[in-house]
Design a protein around this motif. Structure first.
Motif, PDB file in Angstrom:
ATOM      1  N   TYR A 233      37.877  40.494  12.806  1.00 32.85           N
ATOM      2  CA  TYR A 233      38.054  41.481  11.737  1.00 32.85           C
ATOM      3  C   TYR A 233      38.915  40.949  10.598  1.00 32.85           C
ATOM      4  O   TYR A 233      38.827  41.447   9.472  1.00 32.85           O
ATOM      5  CB  TYR A 233      38.600  42.812  12.259  1.00 32.85           C
ATOM      6  CG  TYR A 233      39.841  42.718  13.098  1.00 32.85           C
ATOM      7  CD1 TYR A 233      39.783  42.881  14.470  1.00 32.85           C
ATOM      8  CD2 TYR A 233      41.082  42.489  12.517  1.00 32.85           C
ATOM      9  CE1 TYR A 233      40.921  42.802  15.252  1.00 32.85           C
ATOM     10  CE2 TYR A 233      42.215  42.414  13.290  1.00 32.85           C
ATOM     11  CZ  TYR A 233      42.131  42.574  14.662  1.00 32.85           C
ATOM     12  OH  TYR A 233      43.257  42.490  15.416  1.00 32.85           O
ATOM     13  N   ILE A 250      48.089  43.920   5.680  1.00 37.69           N
ATOM     14  CA  ILE A 250      47.511  45.193   6.105  1.00 37.69           C
ATOM     15  C   ILE A 250      46.611  45.008   7.318  1.00 37.69           C
ATOM     16  O   ILE A 250      46.880  45.545   8.385  1.00 37.69           O
ATOM     17  CB  ILE A 250      46.754  45.863   4.933  1.00 37.69           C
ATOM     18  CG1 ILE A 250      47.782  46.142   3.834  1.00 37.69           C
ATOM     19  CG2 ILE A 250      46.039  47.124   5.408  1.00 37.69           C
ATOM     20  CD1 ILE A 250      47.471  47.220   2.883  1.00 37.69           C
ATOM     21  N   HIS A 251      45.583  44.188   7.185  1.00 37.51           N
ATOM     22  CA  HIS A 251      44.625  44.093   8.288  1.00 37.51           C
ATOM     23  C   HIS A 251      45.209  43.410   9.516  1.00 37.51           C
ATOM     24  O   HIS A 251      45.033  43.883  10.637  1.00 37.51           O
ATOM     25  CB  HIS A 251      43.356  43.384   7.825  1.00 37.51           C
ATOM     26  CG  HIS A 251      42.478  44.271   7.008  1.00 37.51           C
ATOM     27  ND1 HIS A 251      41.458  44.989   7.560  1.00 37.51           N
ATOM     28  CD2 HIS A 251      42.510  44.602   5.695  1.00 37.51           C
ATOM     29  CE1 HIS A 251      40.874  45.711   6.608  1.00 37.51           C
ATOM     30  NE2 HIS A 251      41.497  45.488   5.468  1.00 37.51           N
ATOM     31  N   ALA A 252      45.899  42.309   9.317  1.00 40.64           N
ATOM     32  CA  ALA A 252      46.437  41.597  10.480  1.00 40.64           C
ATOM     33  C   ALA A 252      47.709  42.279  10.990  1.00 40.64           C
ATOM     34  O   ALA A 252      47.819  42.600  12.171  1.00 40.64           O
ATOM     35  CB  ALA A 252      46.711  40.136  10.118  1.00 40.64           C
ATOM     36  N   ARG A 254      48.909  45.253  10.749  1.00 43.31           N
ATOM     37  CA  ARG A 254      48.755  46.566  11.391  1.00 43.31           C
ATOM     38  C   ARG A 254      48.431  46.415  12.881  1.00 43.31           C
ATOM     39  O   ARG A 254      48.916  47.176  13.712  1.00 43.31           O
ATOM     40  CB  ARG A 254      47.646  47.336  10.675  1.00 43.31           C
ATOM     41  CG  ARG A 254      47.318  48.684  11.244  1.00 43.31           C
ATOM     42  CD  ARG A 254      48.490  49.642  11.090  1.00 43.31           C
ATOM     43  NE  ARG A 254      48.172  50.956  11.647  1.00 43.31           N
ATOM     44  CZ  ARG A 254      48.097  51.214  12.932  1.00 43.31           C
ATOM     45  NH1 ARG A 254      48.355  50.253  13.800  1.00 43.31           N
ATOM     46  NH2 ARG A 254      47.785  52.414  13.361  1.00 43.31           N
ATOM     47  N   ASN A 255      47.613  45.418  13.203  1.00 47.74           N
ATOM     48  CA  ASN A 255      47.269  45.179  14.604  1.00 47.74           C
ATOM     49  C   ASN A 255      48.403  44.492  15.351  1.00 47.74           C
ATOM     50  O   ASN A 255      48.663  44.794  16.511  1.00 47.74           O
ATOM     51  CB  ASN A 255      46.004  44.323  14.698  1.00 47.74           C
ATOM     52  CG  ASN A 255      44.752  45.135  14.411  1.00 47.74           C
ATOM     53  OD1 ASN A 255      44.218  45.767  15.302  1.00 47.74           O
ATOM     54  ND2 ASN A 255      44.320  45.158  13.163  1.00 47.74           N
ATOM     55  N   ILE A 258      51.312  46.538  16.999  1.00 54.01           N
ATOM     56  CA  ILE A 258      51.169  47.285  18.255  1.00 54.01           C
ATOM     57  C   ILE A 258      52.072  46.684  19.347  1.00 54.01           C
ATOM     58  O   ILE A 258      52.920  47.386  19.888  1.00 54.01           O
ATOM     59  CB  ILE A 258      49.695  47.366  18.679  1.00 54.01           C
ATOM     60  CG1 ILE A 258      48.919  48.192  17.644  1.00 54.01           C
ATOM     61  CG2 ILE A 258      49.559  47.992  20.053  1.00 54.01           C
ATOM     62  CD1 ILE A 258      47.426  48.175  17.841  1.00 54.01           C
ATOM     63  N   ILE A 328      50.260  54.526  17.182  1.00 51.82           N
ATOM     64  CA  ILE A 328      50.071  53.308  16.403  1.00 51.82           C
ATOM     65  C   ILE A 328      48.810  52.568  16.841  1.00 51.82           C
ATOM     66  O   ILE A 328      48.256  51.792  16.099  1.00 51.82           O
ATOM     67  CB  ILE A 328      51.333  52.426  16.516  1.00 51.82           C
ATOM     68  CG1 ILE A 328      51.385  51.415  15.385  1.00 51.82           C
ATOM     69  CG2 ILE A 328      51.439  51.742  17.836  1.00 51.82           C
ATOM     70  CD1 ILE A 328      52.721  50.757  15.282  1.00 51.82           C
ATOM     71  N   PRO A 330      45.059  53.168  17.722  1.00 55.81           N
ATOM     72  CA  PRO A 330      44.021  54.209  17.715  1.00 55.81           C
ATOM     73  C   PRO A 330      43.150  54.183  18.960  1.00 55.81           C
ATOM     74  O   PRO A 330      42.488  55.162  19.267  1.00 55.81           O
ATOM     75  CB  PRO A 330      43.185  53.874  16.483  1.00 55.81           C
ATOM     76  CG  PRO A 330      43.871  52.777  15.780  1.00 55.81           C
ATOM     77  CD  PRO A 330      44.882  52.174  16.683  1.00 55.81           C
TER      78      PRO A 330
END
Ligand SMILES: Nc1ncnc2c1ncn2[C@@H]1O[C@H](COP(=O)(O)OP(=O)(O)O)[C@@H](O)[C@H]1O
Ligand SMILES: [Mg+2]
Lengths: 334, 336
Positions: A233, A250-252, A254-255, A258, A328, A330
């Protein structure tokens, strides 16, 4: 969600009982007699000693004492300090904000610096910046905390004279605590310079207490980011023509956050341990310093009550971290 | 004028064991609105060559090309920043694994509107409306509700539809679909393929379809480029390719199709695509080739002319038979 909450709270009950037992036994396993210690140098007559022993209930068998303690705990009564005759809970609540303030600042330092440091190390993987950051983190993690604290005091306070050595605020200022948080109270007091003084007093203890969590957060962020950056992704995000800042930030990230969040949550337990040392070194009037003094005085109710309260707080924090994890991530919807 | 011109594209990866050439002098040209297929077994460098075009390869990759032109833009000399204005807008790509290609932490709606926001701007409401329209276009039922769904709540086929919606969001001139159906159930594969063909028609975009399935090629493409071990070994119009494959590799791929099988057993191609260590010295396909002779093992293959499908072969096939060895003289050279 509700079911999970019930299950988790249900699991906390045996843990709680265990904590009462451990805190009860811990202080009694230490050599030293609280009554004799109270008497001090002069000692006391045998008759008076027996009377005090009876008054505190120490002449009864352990199991009776424990059940009585447990009964009190269940009613919200943690007993009172031998030394000050103030209820343990009340003392705790007075001192707790100081520890929370220090811990929050330390955690803030750890996240605000640790996460960006980990991200930068990850995107510069294998280069000088990565090695530098991770080397520093390793040093921070392995350094003896008291030594680190003393070095900071000697250099920053002693040689440079930049920060005070101990306490929460300069003696020049005095005001009644409102929230118990010095940063807020000093602002509320309206006294000129009070806030600045509070900040100055916070700097060194925050650095000392925050160093280990900072190192842990930085390393964890780096490894989480490295894993995430190789994901499909992330490639999709780049294929959209997004800026590198957006792809990573943002994309990396955010994951990667966790697992990092879990780490931060677990660090809170560690932080209480660290606070004991830090508060003692900097004469920070919080729970840590209070506990150390109470252990020295064999103030049984304070030690067992304080330990129990700390255990409960760590449990509650861990529960909150678990629930946060659901928010955090989903993929987890209770 | 052609939309995409690739000339002599080479990609080398820096690996622990040394340089590895994953793409070796590939040339390709795609016209406006054309459907081009790239076929080849896995490991042939199909993905890497397209990722190079998109600028999505990791830093371990070194890309060289004589020409890399898209829509009149010279991609070789373009800065990364300018490239980002093109990819995701005029040139988009979808991937093999729909389940992992979408970000698990963001909703479908966020991921679609993000593409719109980056390249087209517009108000929140228009982006949202366009996202609904796109989901309708890719055939996702209940689009409004799906906008708030997370990828793990959707099936693989649905996720691939979302990927397609993201890719076509800004009405690209070229869509690269890298084995878009390989990871999906057989029943879904045909649906997704039909969707892509349908969209190409509606939107008038060119489509590069990467696949290892000759069957898919037969049904869809106009032109085919066959790739093997990083090299382009043949390029023809689909109909001609199926009628008369010129490269022994193409021929082998075709005879592995069930409907072409003679006899009960499906012929298979023995061996695997050479990797870093077992790269042959001569023609890369020689070790697996049914028609290879001495020269093939010793000398790198040469490219034949257009009449032989630009086959990269010493003895291109015609009607299944190796062209007579006018190469007798070549053979002589080898013997000497
Ligand atoms: N990032 C990479 N680093 C090193 N080698 C790679 C990398 N990506 C792909 N390769 C190699 O390049 C070759 C071609 O890969 P790929 O283009 O994915 O093949 P295809 O898409 O045709 O199946 C393979 O041998 C693969 O191992
Ligand atoms: Mg591939």
């Amino acid at each position: 969600m509700i079911k999970l909450l019930f299950r988790r709270v249900g699991l906390m009950i045996p843990t709680f009982i265990g904590a009462t037992l451990l805190s009860f036994l811990f202080i009694r396993m230490l050599p030293g007699d609280p009554v004799l210690l109270m008497a001090g140098e002069r000692g006391m007559t045998d008759e008076r000693y027996q009377r005090l022993l009876h008054e505190f209930g120490f002449d009864r068998p352990y199991w009776q004492q424990y059940l009585e303690y447990l009964w009190g705990v269940l009613q919200g009564d943690l007993g009172e300090s031998f030394r000050t005759k103030v209820p343990v809970l009340q003392e705790f609540l007075t001192l707790f904000p100081a520890t929370v303030e220090l811990s929050l600042c330390a955690m803030l330092l750890a996240t605000v610096i640790g996460i960006p440091a980990g991200v930068i190390a990850a995107i510069r993987r294998g280069r000088a910046l990565d090695h530098g950051t991770m080397g520093t983190a390793l040093v921070g993690y392995s350094m003896p905390i008291f030594w680190w604290a003393l070095m900071l005091i000697i250099v920053v306070s002693g040689q440079w004279g930049l920060t005070p050595v101990s306490g929460r605020i300069s003696l020049l200022y005095f005001f009644e605590p409102v929230t118990g948080f010095m940063l807020i109270d000093s602002l509320l007091s309206g006294q000129e310079g009070a806030f600045g003084s509070a900040v100055q007093h916070l700097i060194l203890p925050t650095i000392v207490l925050g160093t280990i969590p900072l190192a842990v957060v930085a390393r964890q962020t780096r490894s989480a980011m490295l894993e995430v950056l190789g994901e499909d992704y992330v490639r999709t995000a780049r294929a959209k023509g997004l800026s590198p800042f957006r792809v990573v930030g943002i994309h990396a990230l955010r994951n990667a956050l966790i697992p990092v969040t879990t780490t931060i949550g677990l660090q809170i337990g560690v932080l209480f341990g660290g606070a004991i040392l830090t508060e003692t070194i900097f004469a920070w009037p919080g729970i840590g310093k209070w506990m150390i003094e109470s252990v020295s005085a064999r103030d049984y109710s304070v030690v067992q009550g304080g330990l129990l309260l700390i255990a409960v707080i760590v449990m509650v924090v861990n529960l909150m971290v678990d629930l946060m994890y659901g928010l955090i991530n989903p993929k987890i919807r209770y | 004028m052609s939309l995409l011109e690739i000339e002599n594209l080479t990609v080398e990866f820096q690996t622990a064991q040394g340089q590895f050439r994953a793409v070796d002098g590939v040339s390709l040209s795609v016209d406006q609105g054309e459907l081009m297929a790239i076929v080849g077994e896995s490991g042939s460098g199909k993905s890497v060559s397209m990722l190079a075009l998109m600028g999505l390869l990791p830093w371990t990759a070194t890309i060289t090309a004589d020409r890399l032109e898209f829509d009149g833009i010279d991609l070789v000399r373009q800065s990364a920043r300018d490239r980002r204005k093109v990819i995701g807008k005029d040139m988009a790509m979808i991937f093999q694994e729909p389940m992992t290609s979408l970000n698990p932490c963001f909703t479908v709606g966020f991921q679609i509107t993000e593409a719109l926001k980056t390249h087209l701007g517009g108000s929140r409401a228009t982006r949202r409306a366009r996202a609904v329209e796109l989901l309708n276009l890719v055939g996702l039922p209940e689009p409004e509700r799906r906008l708030n769904a997370f990828p793990h709540q959707l099936s693989g086929g649905m996720n691939q539809r979302v990927m397609i919606a993201i890719a076509i969001a800004c009405r690209p001139k070229l869509l690269i679909a890298d084995e878009p159906t390989t990871a999906l159930d057989v029943t879904i594969q045909a649906q997704i393929l039909d969707l892509l063909l349908d969209l190409r028609e509606k939107e008038g975009m060119a489509l590069i379809l990467i696949t290892h399935d000759m069957g898919v090629v037969a049904e869809t493409a106009e032109r085919v480029s066959v790739q093997y071990a990083g090299q382009k070994v043949e390029e023809q119009k689909v109909r001609d390719l199926f009628r008369d494959p010129h490269h022994p590799y193409t021929s082998a791929l075709l005879s592995a199709l069930p409907e072409r099988a003679q006899g009960k057993k499906l012929p298979t191609l023995p061996g695997v695509v050479p990797g870093l260590f077992d790269r042959p010295e001569g023609c890369l396909f020689a070790p697996r080739c049914a028609h290879a002779f001495d020269l093939c093992h010793k000398r790198q293959a040469v490219q034949a002319g257009a009449e032989d499908g630009f086959a990269l072969c010493h003895t291109p096939l015609r009607k299944g038979v190796p062209t007579s060895l006018e190469g007798a003289s070549l053979e002589g050279q080898v013997r000497s």
